[in-house]
Motif scaffolding. Structure first.
Motif, PDB file in Angstrom:
ATOM      1  N   CYS A  61       0.835  -1.195   0.000  1.00 46.47           N
ATOM      2  CA  CYS A  61       0.000   0.000   0.000  1.00 46.47           C
ATOM      3  C   CYS A  61       0.874   1.252   0.000  1.00 46.47           C
ATOM      4  O   CYS A  61       1.741   1.400   0.863  1.00 46.47           O
ATOM      5  N   ASP A  63      -0.035   4.098   0.793  1.00 45.80           N
ATOM      6  CA  ASP A  63      -0.474   4.987   1.879  1.00 45.80           C
ATOM      7  C   ASP A  63       0.065   4.532   3.234  1.00 45.80           C
ATOM      8  O   ASP A  63       0.664   5.314   3.961  1.00 45.80           O
ATOM      9  N   CYS A  64      -0.152   3.243   3.559  1.00 44.34           N
ATOM     10  CA  CYS A  64       0.262   2.776   4.893  1.00 44.34           C
ATOM     11  C   CYS A  64       1.429   1.784   4.804  1.00 44.34           C
ATOM     12  O   CYS A  64       1.926   1.330   5.826  1.00 44.34           O
ATOM     13  N   CYS A  87      -7.174  -0.773  -0.015  1.00 44.47           N
ATOM     14  CA  CYS A  87      -6.406  -1.373   1.081  1.00 44.47           C
ATOM     15  C   CYS A  87      -7.314  -1.596   2.280  1.00 44.47           C
ATOM     16  O   CYS A  87      -7.958  -0.665   2.753  1.00 44.47           O
ATOM     17  N   GLU A  89      -6.246  -2.376   5.181  1.00 43.17           N
ATOM     18  CA  GLU A  89      -5.537  -1.955   6.393  1.00 43.17           C
ATOM     19  C   GLU A  89      -5.845  -0.494   6.728  1.00 43.17           C
ATOM     20  O   GLU A  89      -6.071  -0.141   7.879  1.00 43.17           O
ATOM     21  N   CYS A  90      -5.830   0.369   5.693  1.00 49.05           N
ATOM     22  CA  CYS A  90      -6.017   1.795   5.962  1.00 49.05           C
ATOM     23  C   CYS A  90      -7.195   2.388   5.192  1.00 49.05           C
ATOM     24  O   CYS A  90      -7.544   3.554   5.402  1.00 49.05           O
TER      25      CYS A  90
HETATM   26 ZN   LIG Z   1      -3.059   0.978   3.285  1.00 50.75          ZN
END
Ligand SMILES: [Zn+2]
Length: 100
Positions: A61, A63-64, A87, A89-90
């Motif tokens: 990802c 982003d994260c 994603c 996760e985020c």
């Molecule tokens: Zn993410």
């Protein structure tokens, strides 16, 4: 032009690929270790001024920086000629051009 010699960059890229292989191997048992491998790979890429190979960019990802396993923590759809990654996760959404 400064920077590192080509052979060093080749070694760095090889290490990055190995880290992603390791990330894939440990993901089922230790997903947090996979994320750590992504972090190390990114650090190496930055140090050697390498851009991540395209096929590896799709595996974490932006982003994260979580390591992505399709169907586990990322959802991938094809929309308007782009691959859309969501994603888990985020919640970040990433679009990439889709080549057949
Ligand atoms: Zn993410």
């Amino acid at each position: 032009m400064g920077g590192k010699p080509a052979y060093q960059r080749e070694i760095a890229e090889e290490r990055i690929r190995i880290l992603f292989d390791e990330a894939e191997n440990v993901f089922d048992a230790h997903p947090e270790r996979s994320d750590r491998y992504v972090e190390i790979a990114r650090t190496i890429a930055m140090k050697f001024n390498l851009s991540m190979p395209d096929e590896l960019k799709e595996r974490f990802c932006p982003d994260c920086y979580a390591y992505w396993r399709p169907g586990k923590n990322v959802r991938i759809r094809i929309k308007n000629g782009a691959k859309v990654y969501t994603c888990d996760e985020c919640g970040g959404v990433t679009r990439r051009p889709y080549q057949k």
